[in-house]
Design an enzyme around this catalytic site. Sequence first.
Site, PDB file in Angstrom:
ATOM      1  N   TYR A   1      82.106  59.279   5.071  1.00 50.35           N
ATOM      2  CA  TYR A   1      81.965  58.244   6.379  1.00 50.35           C
ATOM      3  C   TYR A   1      80.837  57.627   6.722  1.00 50.35           C
ATOM      4  CZ  TYR A   1      86.588  60.261   7.245  1.00 50.35           C
ATOM      5  OH  TYR A   1      87.821  60.243   7.300  1.00 50.35           O
TER       6      TYR A   1
ATOM      7  N   GLY B   1      93.576  61.682   4.692  1.00 52.51           N
ATOM      8  CA  GLY B   1      91.997  61.786   5.258  1.00 52.51           C
ATOM      9  C   GLY B   1      92.406  61.984   6.768  1.00 52.51           C
ATOM     10  N   SER B   2      91.486  61.345   7.466  1.00 53.73           N
ATOM     11  CA  SER B   2      91.350  61.686   8.823  1.00 53.73           C
ATOM     12  C   SER B   2      92.574  61.501   9.606  1.00 53.73           C
ATOM     13  CB  SER B   2      90.467  60.616   9.382  1.00 53.73           C
ATOM     14  OG  SER B   2      90.098  60.715  10.679  1.00 53.73           O
ATOM     15  N   SER B   3      92.760  62.408  10.758  1.00 55.49           N
ATOM     16  CA  SER B   3      93.936  62.450  11.675  1.00 55.49           C
ATOM     17  C   SER B   3      93.405  61.469  12.677  1.00 55.49           C
ATOM     18  CB  SER B   3      93.525  64.046  12.161  1.00 55.49           C
ATOM     19  OG  SER B   3      92.588  64.110  12.925  1.00 55.49           O
ATOM     20  N   VAL B   4      92.223  60.769  12.766  1.00 53.17           N
ATOM     21  CA  VAL B   4      92.146  59.931  13.823  1.00 53.17           C
ATOM     22  C   VAL B   4      92.515  58.518  13.103  1.00 53.17           C
ATOM     23  CG1 VAL B   4      90.395  59.071  15.481  1.00 53.17           C
ATOM     24  CG2 VAL B   4      90.007  61.173  14.463  1.00 53.17           C
TER      25      VAL B   4
END
Lengths: 384, 126
Positions: free
Chosen positions: A361, B59-62
């Site tokens: 990220y 990947g990200s849950s967001v």
Amino acid sequence: MELTKTEEEAIDGKHGKTLQIAYRILSAIGKATDAEKLVPIYWAHLSGVNYNTIGDAGEEFLSELSEHARFKVRTTVNPTGFDLDTVSKYGLEDKFIKKQQSIQNSYERMGALPSFSCIPYEIFNLPDKGTHVAFGESNAAIYANSVANLITNRESAFSALASAITGKSPYSDLRKDGSQDPSLTVRMKVNEKDELAFGLLGYFTGKVADTSVTISGVKEVDMRSCKSLCAGLGTSGTCGKFILGEKEGETIDFDKKEMQETKDELNTTDKGDIITLGSPQLGLNELLDLSNMLKGRKFTKRCMIFCPRAAQEQARKLGYTNEIQRAGGEILSDCCICLTPLIDKKNIDDVITNSVKGAYYLKNTNQVDVNLKPLKTIIEENTK
Amino acid sequence: MTIKIIVKGKVEGEVMVSKNPINFLGEVDKKTGKVLDERHDLFGKSIGGKILVFPFGVGSSVGAYTIYSLKANSCAPKAMICKKPDITVASGCALANIPLVIAQKEYDSLVDGKKIFLDAESGQIL
């Protein structure tokens, strides 16, 4: 998916807009995953708290939702963008602070516990084995399934939110079959088994694994490496569970070559302006470890250490934070590395970290260069 | 029928194919719809206004919020067609009202730039 009469009515809007939104989300997921029905869950953990991740649209949505929505089950929340105690030192825009506080207020109005942590499994009591939960933070979902004996799918921010409002989740995927028998095994063949190796193993495995995976060649794994494995696995794919053990069948090796290739994808520099430790946040024992490693030493560059407020407060009472702060470490609560506004490419070119998830990220969204090293090496090279 | 409807709707548009899976939080700019990850095959392109065809979300849950934000910022795909369902994309599209289907047989016939009519009510790609 079979729904009760009341659930059907809710989708049609007969029980208000909040429940209509929640059931519409659950119904879409139910369809996508071929769920037969909805089942009760005991605990929801929500992602989508940091203003940097959800933006104005997310902030406005939550503000409106919180006028009527109230959570039905225990609900905990992911990290925010900053630590209110120290934010004045970081020169953040007022707009960011205001928007972030609005998001926090909305969650709290709906009944969330202000945990602001991506490691709920380390700071809350865990329910009985086999309890269904809904964790919308990938490292926490993987940890819940693989280590804590809880059951959850890889929830999204919205699915976990809908579960918090309704107390239910679609009965499908990992909830249904538990994936006790993964079709693929990844064999850990690398000798150095520090947390960076496990993070890279996770990131590599996430790309090749389906819903669940067996990881062989690992007898035991300490908490730091285990969290790193969960976070790496959560970043690159859709896998929601790993099982440690030996298994015959389709096997992919993770050896020096695979580790180097994975590292080359994420490591973009061999230097760093600052150090970040977190992603996932450090728990109490990791703070103790760090304070021991720092005895008599001092950081030669800035080091940001992210942990839950609950862990920081305990660590302070137990005296662990003294040593870390004396060595120059900046301890931050309620926030974490991923999409933190505290690391801005205007001021910082490159970051040293042991977190594979953090590296991903930092590189993609903060757009800074990353130097990946295990914690032991970071301390050796950057303290004196 | 090999098309599974997750979020209903009817749209006409141009196909944009992504070979790689997509992590919406890490890889897509929610304000512009541009793909940020230089290792992604859609790097630098905007997914706004297209019928986005990709294997699945990762990947990200967001990422679900990213999909919702793309819609609010008027740079969301008109519809999405995936090979495999995932909870992040399904819930994001459900809240943002972006038609979403899972296609099996039809998936491979969808090529970049092709103009199609997606009927995510009767389950047809024309």
